[in-house]
Every structure is written in structure tokens, then in C-alpha cells.
Design an enzyme around this catalytic site. Structure first.
Site, short mmCIF file in Angstrom:
data_model
loop_
_atom_site.label_atom_id
_atom_site.label_comp_id
_atom_site.label_asym_id
_atom_site.label_seq_id
_atom_site.Cartn_x
_atom_site.Cartn_y
_atom_site.Cartn_z
CE LYS A 144 29.88 48.64 50.36
NZ LYS A 144 30.46 47.59 51.20
N GLY A 149 31.20 44.11 46.04
CA GLY A 149 30.86 43.04 46.96
C GLY A 149 29.38 42.76 46.95
N GLY A 150 28.95 41.94 47.90
CA GLY A 150 27.56 41.55 47.94
C GLY A 150 26.60 42.66 48.29
CG MET A 151 26.35 44.09 51.85
SD MET A 151 26.50 44.74 53.51
CE MET A 151 25.14 45.91 53.53
CB VAL A 204 34.16 50.72 46.51
CG1 VAL A 204 34.99 51.93 46.91
CG2 VAL A 204 33.57 50.05 47.74
CB ILE A 242 38.32 50.98 43.04
CG1 ILE A 242 37.42 51.61 44.10
CG2 ILE A 242 38.85 52.04 42.10
CD1 ILE A 242 38.13 52.66 44.94
N GLY A 243 36.07 48.32 43.37
CA GLY A 243 35.76 47.17 44.20
C GLY A 243 34.27 46.88 44.19
CG ASP A 250 32.45 42.58 56.71
OD1 ASP A 250 32.79 41.40 56.91
OD2 ASP A 250 32.29 43.06 55.58
#
Length: 479
Positions: free
Chosen positions: A43, A23-25, A28, A20-21, A140
Site C-alpha cells: 500500500k 482508496g482515498g488514502m 494497493v 489491486i485496490g 477503519d
């Protein structure tokens, strides 16, 4: 989808369903908790073999994050390390699955209404106050990490929840990242983050200020690619357009000060946002206090939703009625005390105030002709939320008062000092307060004198209450 254990479950419990998502880290996933039969969000941080030796410390830290519980935070349910690939352990966080859009998606449609900005700002500030009190800095804060939940289904009150503690830092610990590396999203990181300096709670306040500014404008304050965007805030303050209401502009300007020492503490920010919620209600004309008729009734069915209140507002109002102060004629005893206070401190206004449900009644008023003002406009309504004196030496720069219409409006109050009038059973009835149109310092000796005068006011009130009770007792005794 990443590999799980041999059973197809993450740590034998969580079944990953869909991405569902990302990012750089990390990524999710929507997942199912097979133990409890509920959907969750997980996550999973990107595996890095160089972190394996340090994974125990990181696991301890994310376990602390998982202990956080607050209505303005997406609840962290679990935190652990997946060691299905021994050489590449992966930390993961299990969170409640929030159904709803994030703030970034909502802002694509343009700026938000002022009332909605006030509500989500208050939610987020409360969440930050909570995590900061537990030694955690988010690092963040950005629109994509703010989830919006409409519990009523009618958008009458959308709650904001802060999520993604992926780079949260325990304030006293080392960073997850290499020393000197900047962490956070480039468009919202604070100047100290952009320069790779140590960060603290003030960095979250700065980022929230940029988020709120974007809510008003619909545009990122520092656009562009990562490096130019990050460097721009080292040299410039964000531009706050004239379309932003004055009280908000002052608060956002303070929140985004380049020096973290000049930013408001998050506790003071929460107090300021309470006033802004009131100001955004649309019930009153912005920029000036609203004066109520002198014949305003003394009882109300309930306090107006959203107004700042004591923890036990009904108990407090019971105490106010017990002392029989509202809508009473001028009183020479209290008038002498306020006149004395005005002379001692050299201020134009001194008041004995009583905070009603939705107004502030002036039992004694030196320097004012009006008998009452709307509670929303009064600084006394904020002062009674504290058990100690409440002093604003320069309201033009104090975030607790920037939003108050007496400060931002035509009256132009710049100084306020109020001592709560506290009953025997611990309820704050109102204040003995001083008001000036110029900022001024207030020494410890002056504060002690004001507290002594407030004690005289309360002693007189208690004496009158005891006398009335004694009279009632005598009448009851004699039938």
C-alpha cells in the site's frame, strides 16, 4: 502505476506488478519482493508535499505497525518511505498477499450463517485485542478491510484477517489528519469519530458491532452518503431486527452504544464470542441449557473443537481425575459448604462444580436437583479460564454472559460469582459458585468470604488426596 526508483524497484527491492485496490488514502499493488522471491501486497499512501517535514514521525509510527504479528491480522512485513521524488516522499506498507475475497464482496450475496459470523467475529475481536494491547487503534474496521481465508478449501473454517492499517492511530499519539477531521469510513465510524472527537479502542468495538450486524442482515446499518450516514449515528442507535438471535442482539447493542464508556472492553468481547461460537455450533437447542444423562462417562478422547479450554486442557483433566470427583455420590462435607454459602449470601443456588471435557459435574448442588449440565451451557466453563474470581453482577448487560444459554434461555440466570478451585500444580478443576435469578452487587468483603470457602473446599480435596496417596504408599511398602 507510481514511479519507483531508477532501477524500477521500490527502494531497490519491491517490483510493482499490478493495481489491486485504490482508496482515498492510497493504492494497493501486487508486487514481488526481489530479495526473497515472493509476492506481497504494497500500500502506497498518496504523496503530499505538506507532510514532508513530518515524514520522520510518520515513518516511526508505521514501523511500530509493521512490528505487529497475529494470526487475525494481515502480516505487515515492512514499512518505509519512498524518497525517489524528494519533494513528495511516500510512506508505504508491505504486507503479506492474502489470496481470498474480502467480507464486503461476500456480503453482496446476502447474510452469513450464524456459525460463520461467530467464527469471524472471534477472529476479529482477538486481532483488536492484540493491537489495542500494543497501543494501536485501527479506526477503519469495515467489511472491505476483512479478508477471508479458507485454509482447508472446504469452507469448514474460514479465518478472518484484519487489514489496512492506513489510518491506524497510536492511542497516545497525534493524528495523521488535521485536528478535528473525521477519519474512517462513514458507514462504520463511531459517533466520536463522526463528531471529530478523540478516538480509542471503543471506536473499533463500535465499528465491529456494525460489521457484525451487517453480517446478519446483509444491509449497511447507516446507509446513504457520507455526511448523513455519519450524522445519523449521533442521534440514533442502529436498528437490530428481530431476526437477529437474542444473545447476538444484546451483544451488538452493547457494542454500538453511542457512549463509548458503555461499550464492552474488547477482552470481555472475546470471552462473550467464545460462548457464541459454542452456541452457533448447531449441536444443541438454542436458548436453553442441555442436560446430560446422569450416567455420562467420565473420560473423553478429546475436547470438542471450538470449546473454550484452559491452555493445558489435558493437564487440567489429568488433575481432575487425580482428585476422583466425577460421578461420585453426594458428600456431606461439600453439601454443608454449599448450604452455608447459600445462607451467607442469600442466593438460591450454590455449587461445587467440576468441569469435565464436555460437561459440568456438580459435586455438591444446593438449590438444584440435576447432577450435571453440558459444558457449553455452563458459566463455570468460562470461570475456570481465569486465575481469579469471575463475577457477573448483571448478566443482562454483561457482554461476557449475554451469549450464555443459562442467561438468554428459560433459566434466566442474572448473577454469577465463581471462585476457581485450583490444584497445587495450578490447574483449575472447577469452581465454588453462587447463582441468582436477579442481578445483585457483590462487595469486596463478600468476595473474600467466597474465596475463603473455596479455600476450605480445596483444603478438603488436598487432604483426601494426601490420605489416598499415603494409603497407597503403605500398601506398596508392605507388599
Amino acid at each position: 502505476m507510481p514511479n519507483g526508483t531508477s532501477t524500477g524497484l521500490l527502494r531497490g527491492r519491491y517490483r510493482l506488478l499490478e493495481l489491486i485496490g485504490q482508496g482515498g488514502m492510497g493504492a494497493v499493488y501486487k508486487a514481488t519482493d526481489e530479495f526473497l522471491g515472493r509476492n506481497v501486497a504494497i500500500k502506497i499512501f498518496l504523496a503530499n508535499a505538506t507532510e514532508a517535514a513530518d515524514v520522520r514521525r510518520q515513518e516511526d509510527e508505521v514501523n511500530i505497525l509493521a512490528s505487529l504479528s497475529h494470526h487475525s491480522l494481515v502480516t505487515l512485513l515492512d514499512a518505509a518511505v519512498d524518497r525517489s521524488i524528494p519533494a513528495m516522499p511516500r510512506i508505504y506498507l508491505v504486507m503479506e498477499l492474502v489470496e481470498g475475497a474480502d467480507l464486503q464482496r461476500k456480503l453482496v450475496r446476502g447474510p452469513l450463517p450464524v456459525r460463520q459470523i461467530a467464527q469471524l467475529a472471534y477472529d476479529l475481536a482477538e486481532g483488536l485485542e492484540y493491537i489495542h494491547s500494543r497501543g494501536v487503534v485501527h479506526r477503519d474496521v469495515k467489511p472491505a478491510n476483512v479478508l477471508l481465508v479458507d485454509y482447508n478449501g472446504d469452507e469448514s473454517r474460514t479465518r478472518a484477517k484484519l487489514t489496512d492499517f492506513g489510518i491506524a492511530l497510536l492511542a497516545e499519539s497525534e493524528r495523521f489528519t488535521a485536528d478535528g477531521a473525521a477519519t474512517g469510513s462513514a458507514h462504520y465510524m463511531s459517533p466520536e469519530q463522526a463528531s471529530g472527537d478523540p478516538v480509542g479502542p471503543a471506536s473499533d468495538v463500535y465499528a465491529l458491532g456494525l460489521v457484525l450486524l451487517e453480517c446478519f442482515t446483509g444491509e449497511v446499518a447507516f446507509p446513504g452518503s457520507a455526511v448523513p450516514s455519519a450524522l445519523a449515528r449521533l442521534l440514533n442507535d442502529p436498528t437490530i431486527p428481530a431476526t437477529v438471535p437474542a444473545a447476538w442482539a444484546g451483544l451488538i447493542g452493547a457494542m454500538t452504544a453511542r457512549d463509548p464508556r458503555d461499550r464492552p472492553l474488547v477482552h470481555d468481547l472475546v470471552l462473550a464470542l467464545r460462548q457464541l461460537i459454542i452456541g452457533a455450533s448447531g449441536r444443541h437447542r438454542a436458548g436453553a441449557p442441555v442436560l446430560l444423562p446422569a450416567t455420562q462417562p467420565t473420560t473423553r478422547p478429546s475436547a470438542r473443537p471450538g470449546a473454550p479450554e484452559a491452555a493445558d486442557e489435558e493437564g487440567r483433566m489429568t488433575a481432575v481425575r487425580r482428585y476422583d470427583l466425577l460421578d461420585t455420590p453426594p458428600d456431606g462435607t461439600f453439601d454443608r459448604i454449599t448450604a452455608m454459602a447459600a445462607r451467607i449470601f442469600g442466593v438460591p443456588i450454590a455449587l461445587v462444580s467440576v468441569v469435565d471435557y464436555d460437561r459440568i459435574w456438580f459435586k455438591s448442588r444446593h438449590g438444584l436437583t440435576i447432577e450435571q449440565i453440558d459444558r457449553d451451557a455452563g458459566l463455570c466453563a468460562s470461570a475456570i479460564l481465569h486465575d481469579e474470581p469471575w463475577v457477573v453482577t448483571d448478566a443482562r448487560i454483561d457482554p461476557r454472559a449475554l451469549a450464555n444459554p443459562l442467561v438468554a434461555g428459560e433459566m434466566g440466570v442474572q448473577f454469577y460469582a465463581g471462585v476457581p478451585l485450583t490444584s497445587r500444580d495450578g490447574h483449575n478443576l472447577g469452581t465454588l459458585c453462587l447463582i441468582d435469578y436477579e442481578p445483585r452487587e457483590f462487595t469486596a468483603a463478600e468476595l473474600a468470604t467466597l474465596e475463603d470457602l473455596a479455600a476450605v473446599v480445596m483444603s478438603e480435596l488436598e487432604l483426601r488426596l494426601d490420605s489416598r496417596q499415603a494409603l497407597l504408599d503403605r500398601r506398596a511398602l508392605h507388599g
